[in-house]
Structure formats: C-alpha cells, structure tokens
Enzyme design. Structure first.
Site, PDB file in Angstrom:
ATOM      1  N   GLY A  80     -75.159  -3.396  -9.241  1.00  0.00           N
ATOM      2  CA  GLY A  80     -76.504  -3.476  -9.800  1.00  0.00           C
ATOM      3  C   GLY A  80     -76.896  -2.160 -10.432  1.00  0.00           C
ATOM      4  N   GLY A  82     -78.173   0.905 -10.356  1.00  0.00           N
ATOM      5  CA  GLY A  82     -78.587   1.839  -9.321  1.00  0.00           C
ATOM      6  C   GLY A  82     -79.352   3.027  -9.838  1.00  0.00           C
ATOM      7  N   ARG A  83     -79.304   3.258 -11.158  1.00  0.00           N
ATOM      8  CA  ARG A  83     -80.046   4.387 -11.725  1.00  0.00           C
ATOM      9  C   ARG A  83     -80.522   4.082 -13.139  1.00  0.00           C
ATOM     10  NH1 ARG A  83     -75.692   8.915 -13.752  1.00  0.00           N
ATOM     11  NH2 ARG A  83     -74.060   7.493 -14.445  1.00  0.00           N
ATOM     12  N   LYS A 103     -81.176   5.330 -18.645  1.00  0.00           N
ATOM     13  CA  LYS A 103     -80.126   5.621 -17.674  1.00  0.00           C
ATOM     14  C   LYS A 103     -80.430   6.955 -17.000  1.00  0.00           C
ATOM     15  CE  LYS A 103     -75.042   5.805 -17.435  1.00  0.00           C
ATOM     16  NZ  LYS A 103     -73.795   5.673 -18.233  1.00  0.00           N
ATOM     17  N   ASP A 115     -79.469   8.793  -5.656  1.00  0.00           N
ATOM     18  CA  ASP A 115     -80.787   9.299  -6.032  1.00  0.00           C
ATOM     19  C   ASP A 115     -81.315   8.661  -7.314  1.00  0.00           C
ATOM     20  OD1 ASP A 115     -79.269  10.496  -8.031  1.00  0.00           O
ATOM     21  OD2 ASP A 115     -79.474  12.529  -7.244  1.00  0.00           O
ATOM     22  N   ARG A 166     -80.145   4.098 -23.705  1.00  0.00           N
ATOM     23  CA  ARG A 166     -78.995   3.351 -24.214  1.00  0.00           C
ATOM     24  C   ARG A 166     -79.467   2.075 -24.899  1.00  0.00           C
ATOM     25  NH1 ARG A 166     -74.089   2.621 -20.221  1.00  0.00           N
ATOM     26  NH2 ARG A 166     -75.453   1.226 -19.069  1.00  0.00           N
ATOM     27  N   ARG A 173     -72.502  -8.579 -18.165  1.00  0.00           N
ATOM     28  CA  ARG A 173     -71.166  -8.092 -17.842  1.00  0.00           C
ATOM     29  C   ARG A 173     -70.362  -9.205 -17.160  1.00  0.00           C
ATOM     30  NH1 ARG A 173     -72.609  -2.317 -16.618  1.00  0.00           N
ATOM     31  NH2 ARG A 173     -74.865  -2.189 -16.831  1.00  0.00           N
ATOM     32  N   ASP A 242     -67.508  -4.608 -13.960  1.00  0.00           N
ATOM     33  CA  ASP A 242     -68.911  -4.362 -14.292  1.00  0.00           C
ATOM     34  C   ASP A 242     -69.046  -3.534 -15.557  1.00  0.00           C
ATOM     35  OD1 ASP A 242     -67.831  -2.424 -12.228  1.00  0.00           O
ATOM     36  OD2 ASP A 242     -69.576  -1.294 -12.905  1.00  0.00           O
ATOM     37  N   ASN A 243     -67.919  -3.032 -16.079  1.00  0.00           N
ATOM     38  CA  ASN A 243     -67.948  -2.267 -17.323  1.00  0.00           C
ATOM     39  C   ASN A 243     -67.298  -3.029 -18.474  1.00  0.00           C
ATOM     40  OD1 ASN A 243     -69.223  -0.078 -16.134  1.00  0.00           O
ATOM     41  ND2 ASN A 243     -67.295   0.874 -15.529  1.00  0.00           N
TER      42      ASN A 243
END
Length: 477
Positions: A80, A82-83, A103, A115, A166, A173, A242-243
């Site tokens: 997911g 995450g940042r 991002k 974080d 981005r 994905r 996922d990429n």
C-alpha cells in the site's frame, strides 16, 4: 488560459476496500527545488509549492492512499501507499486524466512502521531518471516538482526531507490485483478489472472475453516497454509486482541505473544480492509478474479452471513473441538495419558477445559506431571486431543496399548520444545536497533531446570507469 486544477475521482468510485482517505501531513517549510514548467504547461496546472509539499490541498482534491500488495523478490506481502498520497486525477483541457501523487507526504494506514517521508536525493533521482526516460521515448511516470520540507529524515543519518509530485496515467499495479484477489473476493477483482478496462482499454468495453483481452493488452504493453528498457541499457533494479503498472508505464526509480559495460548479469541495487533483477533477467521477470496477474484473473477468464489456465498461459506466452520482435527490430535499427533478415539476429548477437567479452560500454559502443569513430574504443581494434565489422558493412550496403545517409539517420534516431549516466546523476545529486542545483538543471537540459547529437552534449559524453565496478544504488525509502 488560466492554469487551474480540474480533478476527477474515478478511483474513489471503487469500494473503499481499495483505499483509505488520507490527507498529506503538513511540513515545517516548503522550499521549491525544481519545477517542471513544460509538464505544468501540458497539464495546465499552477506552480504552487505549498500544494506540491502537502501543506495546501487544492480545491476539488480528494486525498487518499491506495491499497495494494505485491511479490517483493518473489515473496508475497501486503503493501500500500506507505508514504504517498494521491490528490486525484487531474484532467487536462484535452480530456486526458492523470494521477497527481505526492511521494513522501507522510504516514498512511499502510506505512508499516515507516515515517512516510522521503529524502531529497532519491526524489531528485526519480525526477532526473523519469524525465530522461520520457525524453528517450520510453513510457514512464513523470515528475512535476520536488519540494524541500524543512525537516530532517533519518535513514541511518539525518537527510534533507523532500516531497516529489509524480504524474501517472494511473497507479494501478499488478499488486493491486493481487491485493483484491488475496484479501477481497472475486467481485473485487471483477470490479477492479472493469475499472482498468474503462480507464486504460476503452476499446475492450463490451467486447467478447474482455478479461482475457485485458491480460493480453497488459502483456503487450509490458513486452514493448521492457524491450525499450533493454535497448537503452536501463536497469530498473526492483521489478516487484507492485512496481509493474497496468498502463505499461515505468514506475518507481528507487535503485535504478544505466548499464555501463555490457553484461547481462549487471546489477546495481544493493539489496539484489542474488541478481534476481539483473539486466538480462528483466524480460523473464516481467513474464513472471504477468503470471501473477493472470492468476488473479483466472475466475474471470473461464468457469472451467483448466480452460482458464490454458487461456492465461497463451496470453503470457505471447509476451515473449512481442518482446523479441520489438527487441530484435530495435537492435536492428541501432545498427542501421531498416528491416530484419534471417541472419541478422546472429549478427546482432555476435556483436553483443564481443561487447561483453571486452567489457565495452553499451551506450558508447553504439554511439561511436554511429559516428564512425572507431579509434575511440579498444574493442574496435580487435581482429574479432574487424571481422564482424566487415560482415555488418556487407549486410548494410551489399545485401540491403541502403544509402550511407539513410543508415546514419536511422542509427542516430535509435542510439542516444545522451543518457543519464550514473556518474552524472551522482554528481548532480551531490551538488544538490550542497544546495547547488545548477549541476542538475544543466544535466536536465542536456537530457531533453538525447538523439540530436548536439555539441552542447559533448561534455556529458566522456566515458568514465570510476563508478563502473563498484557502483551501487539504494531504494531510498
């Protein structure tokens, strides 16, 4: 025309199983590092650092974090955003809608203890690499802005925090489908597949066997994409599921780099200890990833499980044929061959084997062949190369009888004079850390027209062996 936001939110119409509402976390101080004026004009969006760092949510936005899963180095895991926070789908005056994602915008429900922030260096790397790939004619996400946060990000040591904006056709994905299949149900997969068709493959709406054709279209786009990667020597570095995007765009420029000495085993990523994502493995990994997508779609392909598997296997096998066709014709063009004959693959393979044997720089070998500067590289002085060269020349001017002008024109259009060489990218990032952004800005200008063979690019074409042996890249998370 006044620049303004024009958001659509088709993704929000999906079940909330696929996302979490999430505002960006405000930062201490927004300082614009770089802004892509040309892309902003194409998108018709304003230059507002407070938006691009997450301190100001533009009117009409619906910030969210997307849920997805993925196979990372072959192992399945829940992931997911995450940042990253998706502001929405901005639609241009031409009607094309693009995801606008921040991002490094702070923690989300998918941060898994992280974080949610990003450091300046990796965000600038993605900016440089994605814009260079776009200039090279390779489908990719784009970079609109990088903004400093005024905060420190800790990655073993304190680093300057930054947010990258981005731009993508979408962030769907293979891992999004894996998430739906593993943690949802068949209806979730069908809903997601219908959405992917509506957003990326409208020609399939109402067609017979739409989900089989969806798989075939994704396989075709990925085959063409990976062929383009191989032709310029691009090493992605982290081809997890996922990429891999459904749209066929290159995404996630974490540990990527450009191959220097030609070697199928080239690996730069510090975490790829076994070479899973080496340059020569990229086509097979793409097929492996597509097989994971196919597995999620099996119940939609046919009610009979055996028949569904057979249909999926046929689609996956088509990847290799399409990839090989595009790679072979592309390699032919790099050697000035307008058409491919029965013996040309052997001619191409022989050159590549000589390049690997003599550790020849990939980009420079083809650039110098294009310019006929045969005294510039040790490979060109060997008897093996001279024998190959004679066969190549006979193929060009005896068999196909092309004009010299046509050969050079085709080779210049197929062999970039300018790529984001690893030492140039590192120099730009080091200067940026010291608050000198001119090195990066000049590099970006030089990268804009990689096939033009301009005199102002010459300073960037010098070969270097300084990084070739020990160069490593890092994900930057």
């Amino acid at each position: 025309m006044e620049k303004e936001w024009n958001f659509d939110h088709s993704y929000v119409a999906l079940p909330d199983f696929f996302f979490s509402k999430q505002d960006p976390t405000p930062v201490k101080e927004a300082q614009l590092v770089i802004f892509n004026e040309q892309l902003a004009t194409e998108l018709n969006v304003p230059s507002l650092p407070e938006v691009y760092v997450g301190n100001l949510i533009p009117q009409g936005a619906f910030p969210l974090a997307q849920a997805y899963a993925g196979h990372q180095f072959g192992r399945f895991t829940m992931l997911g955003d995450g940042r990253a926070v998706l502001l929405g789908e901005h639609c241009t005056p031409t009607g094309h809608c693009f995801d606008i994602q921040l991002k490094g915008a702070g923690r989300t429900p998918y941060s898994r203890g992280g974080d949610g922030r990003a450091a300046l260096g990796p965000m600038l790397r993605e900016y440089i690499m994605s814009e260079a790939m776009h200039a090279l004619g390779i489908p990719t996400t784009r970079s609109l802005a990088v903004v400093l946060t005024g905060e420190v990000v800790w990655r073993e040591r304190g680093l300057k925090g930054a947010v990258l904006t981005r731009v993508a056709d979408s962030h769907l994905r293979v891992g999004t489908f894996e998430y739906a299949a593993r943690f949802g149900n068949q209806e979730h997969v069908k809903t997601l597949a219908d959405y992917a068709i509506k957003r990326h493959f409208k020609q399939l709406e109402g067609a017979p066997h739409p989900y089989l054709k969806l798989l075939q279209e994704v396989a075709s786009r990925q085959a063409k994409l990976i062929a383009k990667w191989q032709l310029v020597g691009f090493v992605h570095g982290v081809m997890n599921t996922d990429n891999m995007t459904i749209s066929g765009e290159t995404i996630d420029y974490g540990p990527c780099a450009m191959m220097e000495a030609y070697d199928l085993k080239t690996v730069f990523s510090s975490i790829d200890k076994n070479g899973r994502y080496a340059y020569g493995n990229q086509p097979e990994i793409a097929m492996w990833n597509l097989a994971r997508l196919a597995e999620t779609l099996l119940p939609l392909l046919h009610e009979d499980a055996e028949a569904a598997v057979g249909m999926a296997q046929g689609s996956i096998k088509s990847f290799w044929d399409i990839y090989h066709q595009h790679w072979l014709s592309g390699m032919g063009r790099k050697l000035g061959l307008a058409t491919i004959g029965t013996k040309d693959e052997a001619l191409i393979t022989e050159l590549l084997e000589l390049m690997q044997k003599h550790k020849s720089n990939y980009t420079d070998t083809f650039r110098l062949l294009t310019l006929e500067q045969l005294e510039e590289m040790p490979l060109f002085m060997t008897d093996e190369f001279k024998a190959w060269y004679d066969k190549w020349q006979a193929r060009l001017f005896t068999v196909e009888k092309q004009s010299k002008e046509d050969v050079v024109k085709l080779m210049k259009a197929s062999n970039p004079a300018m790529i984001p060489r690893n030492h140039l990218v590192e120099e730009a990032l080091a200067a940026a850390e010291a608050q000198d952004y001119q090195v990066m800005e000049k590099l970006l200008v030089a990268l804009k027209n990689p096939y033009e063979y301009r005199s102002d690019q010459e300073a960037y074409m010098k070969m270097t062996t300084e990084l070739a042996c020990a160069y490593q890249t890092f994900c930057g998370t």
